[in-house]
Design a protein around this motif. Structure first.
Motif, PDB file in Angstrom:
ATOM      1  N   MET A 112     -17.289  -6.970   1.090  1.00  7.29           N
ATOM      2  CA  MET A 112     -16.752  -8.066   1.890  1.00  7.29           C
ATOM      3  C   MET A 112     -17.856  -8.872   2.579  1.00  7.29           C
ATOM      4  O   MET A 112     -17.551  -9.806   3.332  1.00  7.29           O
ATOM      5  CB  MET A 112     -15.777  -7.522   2.943  1.00  7.29           C
ATOM      6  N   GLN A 113     -19.137  -8.521   2.372  1.00  9.26           N
ATOM      7  CA  GLN A 113     -20.232  -9.198   3.073  1.00  9.26           C
ATOM      8  C   GLN A 113     -20.573 -10.512   2.384  1.00  9.26           C
ATOM      9  O   GLN A 113     -21.233 -10.550   1.341  1.00  9.26           O
ATOM     10  CB  GLN A 113     -21.464  -8.288   3.109  1.00  9.26           C
ATOM     11  N   THR A 114     -20.161 -11.591   2.998  1.00 11.26           N
ATOM     12  CA  THR A 114     -20.245 -12.900   2.357  1.00 11.26           C
ATOM     13  C   THR A 114     -21.665 -13.330   2.039  1.00 11.26           C
ATOM     14  O   THR A 114     -21.950 -13.793   0.928  1.00 11.26           O
ATOM     15  CB  THR A 114     -19.578 -13.944   3.277  1.00 11.26           C
ATOM     16  N   THR A 115     -22.562 -13.187   2.990  1.00 11.41           N
ATOM     17  CA  THR A 115     -23.922 -13.680   2.775  1.00 11.41           C
ATOM     18  C   THR A 115     -24.577 -12.967   1.599  1.00 11.41           C
ATOM     19  O   THR A 115     -25.252 -13.592   0.760  1.00 11.41           O
ATOM     20  CB  THR A 115     -24.770 -13.472   4.056  1.00 11.41           C
ATOM     21  N   LEU A 116     -24.360 -11.666   1.519  1.00  9.81           N
ATOM     22  CA  LEU A 116     -24.910 -10.881   0.414  1.00  9.81           C
ATOM     23  C   LEU A 116     -24.317 -11.333  -0.915  1.00  9.81           C
ATOM     24  O   LEU A 116     -25.029 -11.524  -1.915  1.00  9.81           O
ATOM     25  CB  LEU A 116     -24.608  -9.394   0.652  1.00  9.81           C
ATOM     26  N   VAL A 136     -22.918 -14.186  -1.746  1.00 13.27           N
ATOM     27  CA  VAL A 136     -23.331 -15.538  -2.132  1.00 13.27           C
ATOM     28  C   VAL A 136     -24.772 -15.528  -2.637  1.00 13.27           C
ATOM     29  O   VAL A 136     -25.093 -16.169  -3.654  1.00 13.27           O
ATOM     30  CB  VAL A 136     -23.155 -16.512  -0.953  1.00 13.27           C
ATOM     31  N   GLU A 181      -5.672  -5.367  -5.049  1.00 11.25           N
ATOM     32  CA  GLU A 181      -5.369  -6.779  -5.313  1.00 11.25           C
ATOM     33  C   GLU A 181      -6.271  -7.696  -4.473  1.00 11.25           C
ATOM     34  O   GLU A 181      -6.470  -8.860  -4.835  1.00 11.25           O
ATOM     35  CB  GLU A 181      -3.885  -7.108  -5.084  1.00 11.25           C
ATOM     36  N   ASN A 182      -6.832  -7.156  -3.408  1.00 13.24           N
ATOM     37  CA  ASN A 182      -7.716  -7.978  -2.572  1.00 13.24           C
ATOM     38  C   ASN A 182      -9.111  -8.139  -3.152  1.00 13.24           C
ATOM     39  O   ASN A 182      -9.939  -8.848  -2.572  1.00 13.24           O
ATOM     40  CB  ASN A 182      -7.789  -7.406  -1.156  1.00 13.24           C
ATOM     41  N   HIS A 189     -10.669 -11.580  -3.547  1.00 17.28           N
ATOM     42  CA  HIS A 189     -11.474 -12.313  -2.555  1.00 17.28           C
ATOM     43  C   HIS A 189     -12.961 -12.318  -2.909  1.00 17.28           C
ATOM     44  O   HIS A 189     -13.570 -13.385  -2.954  1.00 17.28           O
ATOM     45  CB  HIS A 189     -11.235 -11.759  -1.154  1.00 17.28           C
ATOM     46  N   LYS A 244     -13.463 -14.594  -5.838  1.00 14.42           N
ATOM     47  CA  LYS A 244     -13.427 -16.034  -5.553  1.00 14.42           C
ATOM     48  C   LYS A 244     -14.707 -16.488  -4.828  1.00 14.42           C
ATOM     49  O   LYS A 244     -15.181 -17.603  -5.050  1.00 14.42           O
ATOM     50  CB  LYS A 244     -12.188 -16.361  -4.713  1.00 14.42           C
ATOM     51  N   LYS A 245     -15.255 -15.620  -3.987  1.00 10.98           N
ATOM     52  CA  LYS A 245     -16.513 -15.989  -3.315  1.00 10.98           C
ATOM     53  C   LYS A 245     -17.622 -16.210  -4.346  1.00 10.98           C
ATOM     54  O   LYS A 245     -18.451 -17.115  -4.188  1.00 10.98           O
ATOM     55  CB  LYS A 245     -16.943 -14.885  -2.328  1.00 10.98           C
ATOM     56  N   ASP A 248     -16.813 -19.408  -6.277  1.00  7.99           N
ATOM     57  CA  ASP A 248     -17.045 -20.584  -5.434  1.00  7.99           C
ATOM     58  C   ASP A 248     -18.535 -20.821  -5.179  1.00  7.99           C
ATOM     59  O   ASP A 248     -18.923 -21.875  -4.663  1.00  7.99           O
ATOM     60  CB  ASP A 248     -16.313 -20.436  -4.091  1.00  7.99           C
TER      61      ASP A 248
END
Lengths: 268, 268, 268, 268
Positions: C105-109, C111, C131-132, C135, C138-139, C142
């Protein structure tokens, strides 16, 4: 101290006015209830579900706002870090560095935080048996820091649900360090965006908080906002700051009973 | 009543002297603490792991012993039934018929119990979401009986472990009926015979009981024995009756706080 | 491809000779079974329980060893990163960047990894409803990358245990990306150091792997070592490389059946 | 036998025509796929959520209908009993007496069933660690009966959800008795009435059944109905009998692979 302390503030750092409004009310509550408050807010929410969600103002701007709160109201500050290079700059201003629950096993992050010499608040990972919280504790101690707080925030229970196990407080208390209960995140319904009203279950706040206090915590962690439904993060689970004082009253009385009996030999 | 009531006694009916010893001490504790006690013991443990384990004296002899306890000490009696044809004969003497947790969905058993007109204590099934306890409640009501007690005793949590979820008390309280917390069975470690010392986890008794009381229960269920290690069932989880009074004291104080705040609107 | 692919290698990068021995045997197995192998090993285990445990040779030395494996045997490489600044240097050599389960769930990592343009293998967080996993997917999308693999490795099930839910494969398959099953970490017994023989449960390897393959995976992830009991990490759960070929044979046949029926409309 | 066998039929005994329609189609499928079928239906659903729900025709009428099915189509019969006094009359006609999952620890019921000499199918309790299924097995053996089948049907996983753990098949297989997978009840969503379309999750049927077969089962249990949406029980989880044959085909092929490798030493 024998008083229950409070960690509170908006989930994420929003505009300065919101931050100050909450701080001012926390100051009044702190004085009226005679409890110590640590002001909490995040400069970067790094684990939101979608890249388009608000994650905060970033480290520099965020810390600047927190510094103003500290200056004006005198609160100790708490914020969470996600990466090792955030530890030192945050520690210049913030009193308590928080390790997020998902990251409680990340050694490099833990050591970097510990080495700042600041108090380290480790959230209990949702996937970690509570007795295993001794491992992050030891990593911090072995890095030369023994100012530690441990925070419960619910444990994985099937899908998209968390359970608060009173036995977790038993195990975390047995480390000898202060134990906090983050009731805000215990009621989050993951899988539902926090902007949706059903993304939290506030009806459980009293029963969970009361159970946690009686189980022997030292501090309560509850996120507060002047208008939760418009909060930029965790809108469904933050408490309206207007309700905080009444919410705390039974908890303080329960805590007084618990403290009174804490040192009695338990019949077990 | 605003006082926490107590359901207590040996797990299974043993020899008459043991049963009377416990009853006598419960009587003294009841008077000293000014709490109401319901005397509990089972005449038949029908779900033990092995055919060779002691299951009790059977219905006729068991009820006769319970009748003597009632006669001598004046306690209301509670015992559990496993089959519909046990309901009527047990109801002749026993005040509270208990439906075991595994059997909380068995309609014929529930209806037979309800039709006796006695109070029905339904244990919360370890597999049933707590809000679904409304179903057994409705079955009893629809059978013409609205004297109901609901008892939490832990929920399945992985293998061979049970968790006590404070939210369960919220849901059971919302039925409007008295809610009890059976702390004895919440600490049983299934998969380990109860005769083994590691078959229970007594270290959790205080933290669980305190959390449950603060979560808003009306009664505590705790099995007691003069010498638990020699008990014929649940030797690892029953409490030594000598320790009961001290164990209860903080619970009564916590309960007094909880009752005081029970009718205040909750900030949620 | 219609063939099951294999991600394998020692858990952590050890001495060069061990790494080459495993690579050589993987090469032979790859040729005999006619399957594609991706060579996996970690340069830094950042979530071990104790600061004194071996964590690997570090990024620079580790990547150098992996580069030799690639040069000599031609395998694509997979390794995991824990911090954003590791993404670019690792991507110079490694074909598949893996996001650890705790960090999914760590966005910066995420991306930073996505922006390297390499294939991203996201481990399914032990705390995240399957099912999650949409997320993190999609990151990555995106961030301009649609080369994604999703890997199941067990979900939190009570304390110190993980369960492999076949429904997880259903959800991850529905993303349209290749799905892998990491059977090695599904059998880890957290709370017991991996150096202890009871820190893993190898008896479950066949039943889990077979169930996973029949549930529709594209690749199997299994850590292998020439002498697991002397491995520097996950000694209790790695498979002896000598046993790998026999282990794979039923899986390849099961996979062939599954592929044959994958596009048939399912009766649901 | 090396063929996967099938336990199938409507959940509860409905009108005779429905029962015969299903039997006729099962007969054809049995012949076309060359598999053995055991016809299953319940005369009394004793654990429905509400007193007003249909529970079946009762023992006498129900057994009479089952006897007609047996007479006309030659199937062995399976039905479940909830109380000890049902064992003997049911055993006069029915070949396999089934012990419901909630009741798998009820000694009196188990012994009464065992003493009929019929085959006993014990459903795995949703609250019982799978290795503990050895206890009901031993109770049956100790009652002089060693014709036993064990059936998995999902384990409690948070609230209102069940998980199918492949390790359960490992443990039940280790008893040496035939193991069955009841995929119908594994997809029930308790807390939602079975009459509601969302009371089941049929999208998981293929992935669960395939995983179970590859994990080494001997038989599949799947409830079937000519028009599930109008079924009088479990309307959301029964399979349309029209879809059964296609559903079984991949399972038979997976089973053939599994049987082929069953006696090979496993690398563990």
């Amino acid at each position: 101290s024998d008083e229950l302390f409070l960690i509170s503030g908006p989930c994420v750092i929003e505009d300065e006015r919101t931050m100050m409004t909450v701080a001012e009310q926390l100051k009044e509550i702190s004085e009226r209830l005679k409890i110590k408050v640590i002001y909490k807010s995040s400069f970067q929410k790094d684990n939101r579900s979608d890249l388009t969600y608000y994650t905060g103002p970033g480290l520099e701007k965020g810390i600047a706002i927190l510094a103003k709160v500290k200056e004006q109201f005198g609160f100790p500050l708490l914020t969470d870090i996600h990466y090792p290079d955030q530890a030192a700059p945050v520690a210049e201003v913030v009193d308590v560095l928080q390790i997020p629950a998902y990251l409680c096993m990340q050694t490099t992050l833990m050591v970097a935080a510990a080495k700042t010499g600041r108090i380290i608040n480790v959230k209990h990972g949702q996937f970690l048996a509570p007795e295993n919280m001794k491992h992050p504790v030891k990593k911090i101690e072995d890095s030369g820091n023994n100012q530690i707080i441990l925070t419960e925030r619910g444990y994985t229970f099937g899908y998209n649900d968390l359970v608060v196990d009173p036995r977790s407080f038993y195990h975390m208390n047995s480390t000898g360090y202060p134990v906090v209960f983050d009731v805000t995140h215990a009621i989050r319904k993951y899988g539902i965006p926090s902007a949706s009203a059903s993304g939290g279950a506030r009806q459980y706040l009293p029963v969970l908080a009361r159970a946690g206090v009686a189980a022997g915590i030292d501090g309560l962690f509850i996120e507060t906002h002047p208008c939760p439904s418009e909060a930029l993060c965790d809108a469904a689970s933050q408490l309206n700051i207007e309700q905080l004082e009444e919410f705390m009253k039974p908890l303080l009385e329960l805590h007084a009973v618990t403290v009174k009996y804490a040192n009695k030999p338990v019949p077990a």
